[in-house]
Design a protein around this motif. Structure first.
Motif, PDB file in Angstrom:
ATOM      1  N   LEU A   1       2.476  -7.330  -2.282  1.00 51.60           N
ATOM      2  CA  LEU A   1       3.622  -7.678  -2.782  1.00 51.60           C
ATOM      3  C   LEU A   1       3.962  -9.201  -1.972  1.00 51.60           C
ATOM      4  CD1 LEU A   1       6.235  -4.830  -3.156  1.00 51.60           C
ATOM      5  CD2 LEU A   1       4.998  -6.002  -5.155  1.00 51.60           C
TER       6      LEU A   1
ATOM      7  N   VAL B   1       2.136  -3.711   7.661  1.00 51.09           N
ATOM      8  CA  VAL B   1       2.523  -3.008   6.559  1.00 51.09           C
ATOM      9  C   VAL B   1       1.602  -2.422   5.612  1.00 51.09           C
ATOM     10  CG1 VAL B   1       4.276  -4.832   6.360  1.00 51.09           C
ATOM     11  CG2 VAL B   1       2.041  -5.214   4.986  1.00 51.09           C
ATOM     12  N   GLU B   2       2.220  -1.748   4.546  1.00 55.50           N
ATOM     13  CA  GLU B   2       1.298  -0.852   3.883  1.00 55.50           C
ATOM     14  C   GLU B   2       0.606  -1.625   2.967  1.00 55.50           C
ATOM     15  OE1 GLU B   2       3.318   2.555   2.039  1.00 55.50           O
ATOM     16  OE2 GLU B   2       4.108   3.301   4.113  1.00 55.50           O
TER      17      GLU B   2
ATOM     18  N   GLU C   1       0.407  -1.799  -0.371  1.00 60.07           N
ATOM     19  CA  GLU C   1       1.390  -2.052  -1.559  1.00 60.07           C
ATOM     20  C   GLU C   1       2.159  -3.391  -1.455  1.00 60.07           C
ATOM     21  OE1 GLU C   1       1.068   0.983  -0.491  1.00 60.07           O
ATOM     22  OE2 GLU C   1       0.346   2.244  -2.203  1.00 60.07           O
ATOM     23  N   LYS C   2       2.957  -2.945   0.175  1.00 56.03           N
ATOM     24  CA  LYS C   2       3.799  -4.307   0.659  1.00 56.03           C
ATOM     25  C   LYS C   2       2.966  -5.529   0.898  1.00 56.03           C
ATOM     26  CE  LYS C   2       7.754  -5.836   2.203  1.00 56.03           C
ATOM     27  NZ  LYS C   2       8.643  -6.597   1.784  1.00 56.03           N
ATOM     28  N   ARG C   3       1.788  -5.366   1.252  1.00 58.63           N
ATOM     29  CA  ARG C   3       0.893  -6.673   1.822  1.00 58.63           C
ATOM     30  C   ARG C   3       0.632  -7.201   0.624  1.00 58.63           C
ATOM     31  NH1 ARG C   3      -1.937  -8.114   5.870  1.00 58.63           N
ATOM     32  NH2 ARG C   3      -1.432  -6.251   7.015  1.00 58.63           N
TER      33      ARG C   3
END
Length: 155
Positions: free
Chosen positions: A108, A101-102, A104-106
């Motif tokens: 989160l 995942v990107e 930012e998603k990681r």
């Protein structure tokens, strides 16, 4: 009258073929003769004609482990979904490096782990994920979240 017999025979052959294909226990390899009512007439609607309709076989469902089990072990959480979520996050944490995942998603995901698990072991990988975020504002918010989380855990 002859057409009705042919239709009955055709119908019986089709039923037999379907029964044989589904393995529902056909009586013989050839078509079964349709029963002939006396005088060549069909019985009134709603009355048995002597022709047996095949019963549809119930599809076999694949064997699935019971809900809420990890690697075949029952977890006993009942209906408490927050405990299931916590268990899933704990199980996910050691394999997060395999999640594609990107940043930012990681971050989160790590943030969710920190909020739910309150485990200090999550801080270092969350910090690394925050550092990889390209957007300065999002990275700053992520780092501030980490700082506040560390302060709350230190109290």
């Amino acid at each position: 009258m002859n057409q009705n017999r042919n239709k009955d025979n055709d119908l019986q052959r089709a039923i037999d073929e379907i029964t044989q294909k589904s393995g529902a226990g056909a009586k013989s390899a050839g078509p079964a003769p349709a029963s002939q009512p006396v005088g060549g007439m069909m019985p009134p609607v709603g009355q048995p004609s002597g022709m047996k309709m095949p019963q549809p076989a119930m599809p076999q469902m694949p064997s699935m482990p019971p809900m809420g089990s990890a690697y075949g072990r029952p977890m006993g959480y009942g209906s408490d979904i927050s405990k299931v979520k916590e268990a899933a996050l704990k199980e996910l944490f050691p394999i997060m490096d395999r999640v594609e995942v990107e940043p930012e998603k990681r971050f989160l995901l790590y943030q969710e782990m920190l909020t739910t698990m309150r485990d200090k072991a999550v801080i270092a990988p969350a910090y690394e994920a925050a550092r990889q975020i390209r957007d300065d504002k999002v990275r700053a918010d992520s780092l501030l979240y980490l700082i506040n989380s560390i302060d709350e855990m230190s109290l």
